[in-house]
Scaffold this motif. Structure first.
Motif: not given
Length: 108
Positions: A7, A10-11, A97, A100-101
């Motif tokens: 995950d 992907e981030q 983004a 979310e990281f």
């Protein structure tokens, strides 16, 4: 690679994508001297997008690929909010983004 590391990887790709969309992705690296700055976020030699591209993303990719211990906290989004405070509308997806990281790092 466990799901959490996947995950996070992907981030990182999403952060890179947003830098490219904004036209801030550079094909030529800053000088070694600029990259070696001792100031936080290389504020004296790089702009924030350059720091993301040339310092943050590569370091985080190495940490994830080697599974060598993630930081306990991130806080990248708040720094980006300060840097881009006059342009938050145009950088909203990048801020999301980065946020979310931060969330993925802090929720173990």
């Amino acid at each position: 690679m466990d799901a959490r590391l996947s995950d996070l990887a992907e981030q990182l790709l999403l952060i890179e994508r947003e830098l490219r969309i904004l036209g801030w992705w550079e094909s030529v690296s800053p000088t070694a001297q600029d990259l070696a700055s001792q100031e936080p976020f290389c504020v004296d030699t790089l702009n924030f997008a350059q720091w993301l591209q040339w310092i943050f993303l590569p370091r985080m990719k190495i940490i994830i690929e080697s599974d060598s211990g993630l930081p306990e906290r991130s806080g990248i989004r708040p720094m980006a909010e300060v840097v881009y405070q006059s342009d938050t509308h145009n950088v909203a997806a990048l801020l999301d983004a980065l946020g979310e990281f931060d969330r993925l790092i802090e929720h173990r």
